[in-house]
Design an enzyme around this catalytic site. Structure first.
Site, PDB file in Angstrom:
ATOM      1  N   SER A  10     -12.949   5.950   5.703  1.00 17.10           N
ATOM      2  CA  SER A  10     -13.694   4.829   5.133  1.00 17.10           C
ATOM      3  C   SER A  10     -13.200   3.504   5.720  1.00 17.10           C
ATOM      4  O   SER A  10     -12.409   3.465   6.661  1.00 17.10           O
ATOM      5  CB  SER A  10     -13.517   4.815   3.619  1.00 17.10           C
ATOM      6  OG  SER A  10     -12.154   4.549   3.312  1.00 17.10           O
ATOM      7  N   HIS A  12     -11.100   1.475   4.303  1.00 20.46           N
ATOM      8  CA  HIS A  12      -9.654   1.403   4.121  1.00 20.46           C
ATOM      9  C   HIS A  12      -8.943   2.147   5.244  1.00 20.46           C
ATOM     10  O   HIS A  12      -7.926   1.676   5.767  1.00 20.46           O
ATOM     11  CB  HIS A  12      -9.272   1.975   2.761  1.00 20.46           C
ATOM     12  CG  HIS A  12      -7.799   1.956   2.486  1.00 20.46           C
ATOM     13  ND1 HIS A  12      -7.075   0.782   2.426  1.00 20.46           N
ATOM     14  CD2 HIS A  12      -6.908   2.952   2.275  1.00 20.46           C
ATOM     15  CE1 HIS A  12      -5.793   1.066   2.172  1.00 20.46           C
ATOM     16  NE2 HIS A  12      -5.679   2.370   2.084  1.00 20.46           N
ATOM     17  N   GLY A  68      -8.433   4.707  -0.893  1.00 21.73           N
ATOM     18  CA  GLY A  68      -8.140   3.657  -1.858  1.00 21.73           C
ATOM     19  C   GLY A  68      -7.997   4.141  -3.288  1.00 21.73           C
ATOM     20  O   GLY A  68      -7.235   3.563  -4.064  1.00 21.73           O
ATOM     21  N   HIS A 135      10.513 -11.529  -5.908  1.00 22.67           N
ATOM     22  CA  HIS A 135      11.832 -10.916  -6.067  1.00 22.67           C
ATOM     23  C   HIS A 135      11.901 -10.037  -7.316  1.00 22.67           C
ATOM     24  O   HIS A 135      11.331 -10.344  -8.366  1.00 22.67           O
ATOM     25  CB  HIS A 135      12.916 -12.002  -6.145  1.00 22.67           C
ATOM     26  CG  HIS A 135      12.795 -12.870  -7.375  1.00 22.67           C
ATOM     27  ND1 HIS A 135      13.344 -12.544  -8.583  1.00 22.67           N
ATOM     28  CD2 HIS A 135      12.167 -14.056  -7.562  1.00 22.67           C
ATOM     29  CE1 HIS A 135      13.076 -13.476  -9.480  1.00 22.67           C
ATOM     30  NE2 HIS A 135      12.353 -14.415  -8.876  1.00 22.67           N
ATOM     31  N   HIS A 144      -2.322   0.035  -6.583  1.00 20.13           N
ATOM     32  CA  HIS A 144      -3.016  -0.732  -5.542  1.00 20.13           C
ATOM     33  C   HIS A 144      -3.056  -2.183  -5.974  1.00 20.13           C
ATOM     34  O   HIS A 144      -3.654  -2.526  -6.999  1.00 20.13           O
ATOM     35  CB  HIS A 144      -4.435  -0.173  -5.369  1.00 20.13           C
ATOM     36  CG  HIS A 144      -5.237  -0.872  -4.317  1.00 20.13           C
ATOM     37  ND1 HIS A 144      -6.484  -0.430  -3.921  1.00 20.13           N
ATOM     38  CD2 HIS A 144      -5.004  -1.985  -3.561  1.00 20.13           C
ATOM     39  CE1 HIS A 144      -6.968  -1.238  -2.981  1.00 20.13           C
ATOM     40  NE2 HIS A 144      -6.085  -2.186  -2.754  1.00 20.13           N
TER      41      HIS A 144
END
Length: 206
Positions: A10, A12, A68, A135, A144
């Site tokens: 795809s 992604h 994804g 941090h 994701h």
């Protein structure tokens, strides 16, 4: 170079393959995709999920899941590991990653992303374009973080989460597993497991 297969075909997957080619660290042998999907850029589809064992026995030992969907990505990653494949990381040379950050395996870090000191990125995560992980953040496995999102320091994001494009999270927030955050949301409170939230400030809708 070591040979690698890519699961997915795809948009992604194209982003992932673009990074692999730029880095010139692996020889891409082909794509694993459904019957209706085709290759691109001269990279062929060489099989489906049912062919993974055969391909491994033919000598290919490295793989990456460029899908994804968090649930599907986790399922296929576990299948690859059970067969014996080693999951690679795909890290753009245009990302900035602290030497003191910890990255597990099967991760993609897209161009423009920043991962700061003592951040911990779990297995199978997608850290998408222009995302900032500050941090001491912890990003759980198979989550994701979509493009343009900004996660302030000392935040904990659980496994299987999806933070939509342009999400902003203030510092020291806890987002539990399998949470979905709508695009453009601003998270200023902890979010319980499985919740869907949207808005500024983000509020639960389920």
């Amino acid at each position: 170079m070591n040979k690698v297969i890519i699961l997915g075909a795809s948009g992604h997957a194209r982003s992932v393959l673009d990074i692999i080619r730029q880095n010139n660290e692996y020889e891409i042998c082909g794509l694993i995709a459904g019957q209706e999907e085709t290759g691109f850029w001269g990279i062929p589809v060489i099989g489906q999920d049912s062919d993974l064992q055969r391909i491994y026995e033919e000598g290919i030992r490295y793989a990456f899941v460029a899908i994804g969907n968090n649930v599907v990505r986790k399922k296929l990653s576990n299948k690859l590991k059970d067969i014996g494949y080693e999951l690679i990381n795909v890290i753009s040379k245009y990302a900035v990653i602290s030497a003191h950050a910890k990255l597990e395996t099967g991760i993609v870090v897209m161009p423009g992303a920043v991962i700061n000191a003592e951040a911990h990125i779990g297995e199978g995560c997608i850290i998408n374009t222009n995302t900032s992980i500050d941090h001491d953040d912890i990003i759980g496995q198979y989550s994701h973080i979509a493009p343009g999102s900004s996660i302030s320091g000392s935040t904990k994001i659980g496994c299987g989460c999806f933070l939509g494009t342009g999400t902003n999270v203030i510092d020291s927030i806890v987002i539990e597993d399998e949470v979905t955050v709508g695009a453009g949301s601003v998270v200023i409170r902890n979010i319980p497991k499985g919740a869907k939230v949207v808005g500024v400030p983000a509020h639960q809708i389920n």
